[in-house]
Design a protein around this motif. Structure first.
Motif, PDB file in Angstrom:
ATOM      1  N   UNK A  72      20.194   2.085   8.363  1.00 58.00           N
ATOM      2  CA  UNK A  72      20.582   3.467   8.654  1.00 58.00           C
ATOM      3  C   UNK A  72      19.696   4.456   7.903  1.00 58.00           C
ATOM      4  N   UNK A  73      19.378   4.150   6.649  1.00 60.95           N
ATOM      5  CA  UNK A  73      18.538   5.014   5.833  1.00 60.95           C
ATOM      6  C   UNK A  73      17.134   5.139   6.437  1.00 60.95           C
ATOM      7  N   UNK A  74      16.576   4.026   6.871  1.00 61.98           N
ATOM      8  CA  UNK A  74      15.241   4.045   7.474  1.00 61.98           C
ATOM      9  C   UNK A  74      15.269   4.820   8.791  1.00 61.98           C
TER      10      UNK A  74
ATOM     11  N   UNK B  98       5.300  11.248   3.146  1.00 64.18           N
ATOM     12  CA  UNK B  98       6.301  12.325   3.071  1.00 64.18           C
ATOM     13  C   UNK B  98       7.597  11.865   2.401  1.00 64.18           C
ATOM     14  N   UNK B  99       7.576  10.697   1.764  1.00 63.73           N
ATOM     15  CA  UNK B  99       8.709  10.093   1.056  1.00 63.73           C
ATOM     16  C   UNK B  99       9.830   9.646   1.990  1.00 63.73           C
ATOM     17  N   UNK B 100       9.503   9.411   3.266  1.00 63.73           N
ATOM     18  CA  UNK B 100      10.480   8.830   4.193  1.00 63.73           C
ATOM     19  C   UNK B 100      10.516   7.324   3.957  1.00 63.73           C
TER      20      UNK B 100
ATOM     21  N   UNK C  11       0.819  -1.211   0.000  1.00 66.91           N
ATOM     22  CA  UNK C  11       0.000   0.000   0.000  1.00 66.91           C
ATOM     23  C   UNK C  11       0.856   1.265   0.000  1.00 66.91           C
ATOM     24  N   UNK C  12       2.132   1.120   0.297  1.00 65.19           N
ATOM     25  CA  UNK C  12       3.023   2.274   0.317  1.00 65.19           C
ATOM     26  C   UNK C  12       3.489   2.612  -1.098  1.00 65.19           C
ATOM     27  N   UNK C  13       3.919   3.864  -1.258  1.00 68.56           N
ATOM     28  CA  UNK C  13       4.518   4.281  -2.525  1.00 68.56           C
ATOM     29  C   UNK C  13       5.867   3.576  -2.656  1.00 68.56           C
ATOM     30  N   UNK C  14       6.210   3.163  -3.850  1.00 69.47           N
ATOM     31  CA  UNK C  14       7.518   2.551  -4.077  1.00 69.47           C
ATOM     32  C   UNK C  14       8.320   3.388  -5.064  1.00 69.47           C
TER      33      UNK C  14
ATOM     34  N   UNK D  92      14.738  10.553   6.698  1.00 66.89           N
ATOM     35  CA  UNK D  92      14.842  11.699   5.787  1.00 66.89           C
ATOM     36  C   UNK D  92      14.157  11.342   4.469  1.00 66.89           C
ATOM     37  N   UNK D  93      13.503  12.304   3.831  1.00 68.91           N
ATOM     38  CA  UNK D  93      12.864  12.014   2.547  1.00 68.91           C
ATOM     39  C   UNK D  93      13.892  11.541   1.509  1.00 68.91           C
ATOM     40  N   UNK D  94      13.486  10.609   0.675  1.00 71.19           N
ATOM     41  CA  UNK D  94      14.341  10.115  -0.404  1.00 71.19           C
ATOM     42  C   UNK D  94      14.330  11.137  -1.533  1.00 71.19           C
TER      43      UNK D  94
END
Length: 92
Positions: free
Chosen positions: A74-76, A54-56, A32-35, A80-82
């Motif tokens: 670390x990214x998750x 919010x593109x996090x 269901x999330x944006x990919x 921060x937004x991608x």
């Protein structure tokens, strides 16, 4: 957990191999999330990011990309937004 005053922030991890394909996944991989896919070789080698509104990044699928699980965590955790412009780095 169980009364401790420390936040439980474990990120789920799973993996599988099938013939010459393999993947490692971290976080929430919810359809269901944006990919956002960053393919080095389309549908053969790349990274798929699962993003909130919010593109996090909420989850990361490493498709035939190995040894990057800690980077994905670390990214998750950075929350921060991608930025699409940053996806030009090689994944291998």
């Amino acid at each position: 957990m169980a009364g401790a005053k420390v936040a439980y922030d474990h990120l789920p991890f799973f993996y599988s191999d099938l013939f010459d394909l393999g993947y490692e996944a971290v976080g929430e991989l919810d359809p269901r999330q944006q990919t956002l896919a960053d393919w080095e070789e389309e549908n053969r080698k790349g990274i798929v990011y699962y993003l909130d509104a919010e593109r996090h990044p909420r989850g990361v699928l490493l498709w035939n990309v190995f040894g990057r699980v800690d980077d994905a965590r670390d990214l998750i955790r950075a929350h921060q937004p991608i930025e699409v412009s940053k996806l030009t780095e090689p994944v291998g």
